[in-house]
Write a protein that holds these residues in place. Structure first.
Motif, PDB file in Angstrom:
ATOM      1  N   PHE A  64       0.831  -1.212   0.000  1.00 53.02           N
ATOM      2  CA  PHE A  64       0.000   0.000   0.000  1.00 53.02           C
ATOM      3  C   PHE A  64       0.866   1.263   0.000  1.00 53.02           C
ATOM      4  O   PHE A  64       0.582   2.226  -0.712  1.00 53.02           O
ATOM      5  CB  PHE A  64      -0.944   0.005   1.218  1.00 53.02           C
ATOM      6  CG  PHE A  64      -2.021  -1.059   1.156  1.00 53.02           C
ATOM      7  CD1 PHE A  64      -2.763  -1.245  -0.009  1.00 53.02           C
ATOM      8  CD2 PHE A  64      -2.307  -1.863   2.249  1.00 53.02           C
ATOM      9  CE1 PHE A  64      -3.772  -2.216  -0.071  1.00 53.02           C
ATOM     10  CE2 PHE A  64      -3.305  -2.838   2.193  1.00 53.02           C
ATOM     11  CZ  PHE A  64      -4.029  -3.012   1.027  1.00 53.02           C
ATOM     12  N   PHE A  65       1.912   1.253   0.795  1.00 52.44           N
ATOM     13  CA  PHE A  65       2.729   2.456   0.940  1.00 52.44           C
ATOM     14  C   PHE A  65       3.415   2.822  -0.377  1.00 52.44           C
ATOM     15  O   PHE A  65       3.368   3.974  -0.808  1.00 52.44           O
ATOM     16  CB  PHE A  65       3.769   2.266   2.048  1.00 52.44           C
ATOM     17  CG  PHE A  65       4.493   3.513   2.411  1.00 52.44           C
ATOM     18  CD1 PHE A  65       3.919   4.423   3.294  1.00 52.44           C
ATOM     19  CD2 PHE A  65       5.731   3.824   1.863  1.00 52.44           C
ATOM     20  CE1 PHE A  65       4.570   5.594   3.628  1.00 52.44           C
ATOM     21  CE2 PHE A  65       6.382   4.999   2.186  1.00 52.44           C
ATOM     22  CZ  PHE A  65       5.799   5.885   3.069  1.00 52.44           C
ATOM     23  N   VAL A  66       4.025   1.834  -1.002  1.00 51.95           N
ATOM     24  CA  VAL A  66       4.751   2.116  -2.243  1.00 51.95           C
ATOM     25  C   VAL A  66       3.777   2.546  -3.343  1.00 51.95           C
ATOM     26  O   VAL A  66       3.982   3.562  -4.010  1.00 51.95           O
ATOM     27  CB  VAL A  66       5.563   0.887  -2.695  1.00 51.95           C
ATOM     28  CG1 VAL A  66       6.124   1.096  -4.106  1.00 51.95           C
ATOM     29  CG2 VAL A  66       6.693   0.620  -1.716  1.00 51.95           C
ATOM     30  N   PHE A  67       2.694   1.788  -3.491  1.00 50.14           N
ATOM     31  CA  PHE A  67       1.761   2.076  -4.589  1.00 50.14           C
ATOM     32  C   PHE A  67       1.097   3.447  -4.389  1.00 50.14           C
ATOM     33  O   PHE A  67       1.133   4.314  -5.274  1.00 50.14           O
ATOM     34  CB  PHE A  67       0.714   0.956  -4.655  1.00 50.14           C
ATOM     35  CG  PHE A  67      -0.283   1.116  -5.771  1.00 50.14           C
ATOM     36  CD1 PHE A  67       0.121   1.219  -7.093  1.00 50.14           C
ATOM     37  CD2 PHE A  67      -1.651   1.130  -5.494  1.00 50.14           C
ATOM     38  CE1 PHE A  67      -0.809   1.346  -8.117  1.00 50.14           C
ATOM     39  CE2 PHE A  67      -2.580   1.257  -6.518  1.00 50.14           C
ATOM     40  CZ  PHE A  67      -2.158   1.373  -7.828  1.00 50.14           C
ATOM     41  N   LEU A  68       0.522   3.665  -3.210  1.00 53.10           N
ATOM     42  CA  LEU A  68      -0.184   4.933  -2.979  1.00 53.10           C
ATOM     43  C   LEU A  68       0.799   6.089  -2.807  1.00 53.10           C
ATOM     44  O   LEU A  68       0.518   7.224  -3.221  1.00 53.10           O
ATOM     45  CB  LEU A  68      -1.100   4.809  -1.756  1.00 53.10           C
ATOM     46  CG  LEU A  68      -2.206   3.742  -1.874  1.00 53.10           C
ATOM     47  CD1 LEU A  68      -3.020   3.658  -0.589  1.00 53.10           C
ATOM     48  CD2 LEU A  68      -3.119   4.046  -3.071  1.00 53.10           C
ATOM     49  N   GLY A  69       1.945   5.814  -2.208  1.00 52.07           N
ATOM     50  CA  GLY A  69       2.944   6.864  -2.013  1.00 52.07           C
ATOM     51  C   GLY A  69       3.449   7.392  -3.352  1.00 52.07           C
ATOM     52  O   GLY A  69       3.485   8.606  -3.592  1.00 52.07           O
ATOM     53  N   LEU A  70       3.825   6.471  -4.226  1.00 50.02           N
ATOM     54  CA  LEU A  70       4.271   6.883  -5.560  1.00 50.02           C
ATOM     55  C   LEU A  70       3.153   7.632  -6.279  1.00 50.02           C
ATOM     56  O   LEU A  70       3.399   8.649  -6.949  1.00 50.02           O
ATOM     57  CB  LEU A  70       4.675   5.655  -6.393  1.00 50.02           C
ATOM     58  CG  LEU A  70       5.989   4.969  -6.012  1.00 50.02           C
ATOM     59  CD1 LEU A  70       6.187   3.706  -6.846  1.00 50.02           C
ATOM     60  CD2 LEU A  70       7.163   5.931  -6.226  1.00 50.02           C
ATOM     61  N   ALA A  71       1.918   7.137  -6.108  1.00 52.60           N
ATOM     62  CA  ALA A  71       0.780   7.785  -6.771  1.00 52.60           C
ATOM     63  C   ALA A  71       0.637   9.227  -6.293  1.00 52.60           C
ATOM     64  O   ALA A  71       0.439  10.145  -7.102  1.00 52.60           O
ATOM     65  CB  ALA A  71      -0.498   6.995  -6.496  1.00 52.60           C
ATOM     66  N   SER A  72       0.749   9.462  -4.958  1.00 50.98           N
ATOM     67  CA  SER A  72       0.583  10.865  -4.514  1.00 50.98           C
ATOM     68  C   SER A  72       1.714  11.734  -5.022  1.00 50.98           C
ATOM     69  O   SER A  72       1.502  12.896  -5.354  1.00 50.98           O
ATOM     70  CB  SER A  72       0.504  11.015  -2.985  1.00 50.98           C
ATOM     71  OG  SER A  72       0.570   9.831  -2.327  1.00 50.98           O
ATOM     72  N   MET A  73       2.936  11.182  -5.066  1.00 51.71           N
ATOM     73  CA  MET A  73       4.048  11.984  -5.562  1.00 51.71           C
ATOM     74  C   MET A  73       3.834  12.383  -7.019  1.00 51.71           C
ATOM     75  O   MET A  73       4.098  13.507  -7.421  1.00 51.71           O
ATOM     76  CB  MET A  73       5.361  11.207  -5.443  1.00 51.71           C
ATOM     77  CG  MET A  73       5.950  11.240  -4.028  1.00 51.71           C
ATOM     78  SD  MET A  73       7.203   9.935  -3.787  1.00 51.71           S
ATOM     79  CE  MET A  73       8.285  10.258  -5.174  1.00 51.71           C
ATOM     80  N   ILE A  74       3.324  11.465  -7.812  1.00 53.97           N
ATOM     81  CA  ILE A  74       3.234  11.716  -9.246  1.00 53.97           C
ATOM     82  C   ILE A  74       1.919  12.392  -9.646  1.00 53.97           C
ATOM     83  O   ILE A  74       1.899  13.284 -10.485  1.00 53.97           O
ATOM     84  CB  ILE A  74       3.406  10.391 -10.019  1.00 53.97           C
ATOM     85  CG1 ILE A  74       4.845   9.892  -9.820  1.00 53.97           C
ATOM     86  CG2 ILE A  74       3.113  10.564 -11.515  1.00 53.97           C
ATOM     87  CD1 ILE A  74       5.077   8.498 -10.287  1.00 53.97           C
ATOM     88  N   LEU A  75       0.821  11.940  -9.005  1.00 58.29           N
ATOM     89  CA  LEU A  75      -0.485  12.394  -9.487  1.00 58.29           C
ATOM     90  C   LEU A  75      -0.996  13.658  -8.806  1.00 58.29           C
ATOM     91  O   LEU A  75      -1.893  14.325  -9.325  1.00 58.29           O
ATOM     92  CB  LEU A  75      -1.523  11.269  -9.325  1.00 58.29           C
ATOM     93  CG  LEU A  75      -1.226   9.979 -10.105  1.00 58.29           C
ATOM     94  CD1 LEU A  75      -2.235   8.894  -9.753  1.00 58.29           C
ATOM     95  CD2 LEU A  75      -1.230  10.235 -11.605  1.00 58.29           C
ATOM     96  N   LEU A  76      -0.488  13.970  -7.612  1.00 59.50           N
ATOM     97  CA  LEU A  76      -1.056  15.146  -6.916  1.00 59.50           C
ATOM     98  C   LEU A  76      -0.364  16.437  -7.330  1.00 59.50           C
ATOM     99  O   LEU A  76       0.828  16.444  -7.632  1.00 59.50           O
ATOM    100  CB  LEU A  76      -0.940  14.947  -5.400  1.00 59.50           C
ATOM    101  CG  LEU A  76      -1.933  13.934  -4.790  1.00 59.50           C
ATOM    102  CD1 LEU A  76      -1.854  13.952  -3.273  1.00 59.50           C
ATOM    103  CD2 LEU A  76      -3.370  14.215  -5.231  1.00 59.50           C
TER     104      LEU A  76
END
Lengths: 460, 460
Positions: B448-460
């Protein structure tokens, strides 16, 4: 204090694991290419421990060892090796060394050794055997794989059923080719059909004129030559057999299986069950990276497919997820608890099927028990998780939702955890192999569907 | 065609499971309260099969059965019963029946019977034994639970090491209280220390004037009386022992363990490992609903705690989840694949630790292999899942995100799947018991951390 006795004790190592310093001394000797020291390190070890050592060192060091170590123990070590590594070692050994090693083995050990080899290796080994041994091995190889016929040894001691103790003792004493190990004298009728057996202890304790018939054991059981070896192991464990005669389709005596071989099978079967429950094939610590990658791939693939199914269920409820993000936070908990409870039920069911404790007669009663137990635990965790959710998100509706979903999913877990292994067993599919995937698919799908479905009905 | 021989064959049932019609006939007889027919159904069954039957029928029917069935097999059936049910049956049996049953058992079977009973039941049984038997049982009970001392039998055949075959045979023939089963004569020195053993087969095959010393077996191994029974079972399986002398702290002979008892231990140990890996305690098919509910509760509780930790990780990323709902749909896949790969690694590791194939000497090599294999499979599934995501959601960024998260989480799974069991083993915690929870916690959190963390870095 440290006299030689104590040193020996120390080397024996209380917990039977290979000692690190033995391994390190061996590595030093290999690096120094010193055959004498290698032999010195290996000589006191049991062939089974040397085989473990082979499995642990692997790779280039093992090839170096095989190049400089010669010993008449090599045949025994080969018998103890994991199948995967055994092929590599056989390939690495010079033909002459291999020939000597195999000639020293009993015929049932040779069968065990050659049955998993490829045709070329098999022929190479059979060619070095003397004619009678080769015929015996070839006959055994005609029985199905993993059958009693492959497991049995042909060497046995039999006596006509009308003999006395004295006749039997004279016969044994006159025989100059007794089996390495035997525990019973098998009584046979004139058609070579076994009718009972007598332990050697009873024969030795009785007077010469006592008929063998008066000394037979109640534990006597015949094993059909085509019976699967897992059933043989079950019978030995269930009925405390020490040895059992093996009979062909005409009930004639063709061999004998002893408990030590049955124990090895029991151990292998358990190992296979444990690994299969985890979605791993017949894997061992000596397998190469490439082998384990390939062996684990299929079940990861199946898992990916089931995970995608679960995700498809989630995607049905994108609307409510967008509005209430807390649902996304909480939904893995429902699925995870269901998966856990389902795994508990299925593991108990798989074991009970393997030990023949779960049958048509009690399946219904066990099912009621599984579902009730799951629902009871579900109710307790529903309360706990409802309270946690209330504190966390402050929304009573959310707390109620997760509580209801939890109870339902745990009830389903108990149901699926028992019925799926039973159904697979009925379909002649090993329940250890496939139950896990099916059960967690069910609990994932039901968990997400119930939780998110109820949420959309109530919150949208 | 159907002669009586065939009927017997039929009743024996090829796969050893209890036949449903036998159970049904028994139920009819119980409902009719017909002791003669109950006895007729049970009489041909082996005590181990009767015990299985007890476990399967359970409850009120079992109480009805115990009330009307009397047999001299009851003691043997008690020995075979699951511990949980055994206490109930002992409580249900009339004192006189119980006394008869126990008096017929060997002392090691009595030990096995009483060791898990509560103090009152234990005293009740010990009181019915005759003085020498009671002393023997009480002595065995002084050894630690699950030690060789509890497993051994005291009845054995020994001979001074300087004896000849003739002297030994004369001694055995003169002895009128030989053990039920024995396979070796143990040689002892003047201080009662075992120095070797000879199989009965070799004694019978040799001439009277041959010294026993010339016939001893290489397989000879002594078992310390305090050794855990799991280690004893390992030694029997590893070194193909049939029996082994048990020695006290002064190396004096105090008993003997035979392979059939070691096989039972091996079976129990495996069973325990399988159940523990699934977070189930020592559970059997005869346990009550209440017992299984209670036994499964703790691990479900641990699982809930770890699931909440994973949810806390998810809640860190509520913002990105609200904006890109596809993340909520895909995130369970990353966690699930990591959990699966981690379970594969940890199961192989737990087995390899149990069989002493994973040690300090090869841990590093195995770790590299596990991580590499996980990364390789991770890479393949990253490509597959990336493609699936691209087709599904049409967003290349999302496809890239899940691919990267998959590789990382599977690599972590291989790492944690090996290191966590090894660490637990070092801390003397049974790795089968706790590894699963730790490993899936790691893979959930990392997934969860890697998937959602990367997502917030890139998508937000």
């Amino acid at each position: 204090m440290a006299d030689s006795q104590e040193l020996v004790e120390d080397t024996a190592d209380e917990d039977y694991a290979l000692r690190r310093d033995v391994v390190e001394t061996l590595f030093d000797a290999l690096d120094a290419e010193d055959p004498a020291r290698v032999a010195e390190v290996l000589e006191p070890l049991h062939p089974a421990d040397i085989a473990d050592l082979f499995e642990q060192i692997g790779g280039s060091r093992l090839r170096a060892l095989l190049a400089i170590w010669t010993s008449d123990e090599i045949g025994a070590v080969l018998s103890e090796l994991d199948e995967g590594l055994r092929e590599d070692v056989i390939d690495a050994l010079p033909q002459a060394v291999l020939a000597d090693a195999v000639r020293d083995l009993d015929s049932d050990d040779v069968v065990d050794l050659v049955e998993d080899l490829d045709a070329a290796q098999q022929t190479a080994i059979l060619d070095v055997l003397e004619a009678p041994d080769r015929v015996a091995v070839e006959q055994s190889l005609q029985y199905p794989e993993y059958s009693a016929g492959r497991l049995m040894q042909r060497e046995l001691v039999k006596a006509p059923e009308h003999w006395t103790v004295g006749e039997t003792i004279d016969h044994i004493r006159a025989e100059d080719d007794l089996p390495e190990q035997f525990y019973h004298v098998i009584l046979i009728d004139p058609r070579m059909r076994p009718t009972g057996y007598v332990t050697l202890g009873r024969i030795m304790g009785a007077h010469r004129d006592v008929p063998l018939q008066d000394l037979t054991e109640d534990s006597f059981r015949k094993i059909p030559v085509t019976q699967p070896e897992s059933e043989v192991a079950y019978a030995f464990n269930q009925y405390h057999l020490i040895s059992a005669p093996v009979v062909d389709e005409n009930e004639r005596l063709v061999g004998v299986i002893t408990i030590d071989d049955a124990m090895v099978v029991l151990d292998e079967e358990h190992n296979e069950d444990i690994l299969r429950l985890a979605g791993v094939g017949d894997e061992s610590v000596s397998d190469s990276t490439w082998e384990i990658t390939r062996q684990r791939f299929p079940w990861l693939g199946v898992n990916l497919a089931t995970a995608i199914i679960a995700s498809l269920v989630i995607s049905l409820f994108e609307e409510v997820l967008t509005q209430v993000v807390a649902l996304a936070v909480l939904m893995p908990i429902v699925a995870s608890m269901g998966g856990n409870a389902g795994t508990q039920s299925l593991t108990v069911a798989v074991r009970a099927i393997a030990t023949k404790d779960l049958t048509g007669s009690n399946a219904w009663r066990v099912l009621r028990r599984e579902v009730t137990a799951s629902l009871l635990n579900g109710a307790v965790f529903a309360v706990i998780m409802g309270a946690v959710s209330l504190v966390w998100f402050g929304t009573p509706v959310l707390a109620g939702l997760i509580a209801v979903a939890m109870v339902i999913n745990l009830g389903v877990a108990g149901f699926a955890g028992l019925l799926i292994p039973l159904a697979l067993d009925k379909l002649k599919i090993d329940p250890a192999l496939a139950s896990g995937t099916f059960v967690t698919t069910v609990t994932d799908v039901v968990g997400f569907f119930v939780f998110l479905g109820l949420a959309s009905m109530i919150l949208l």
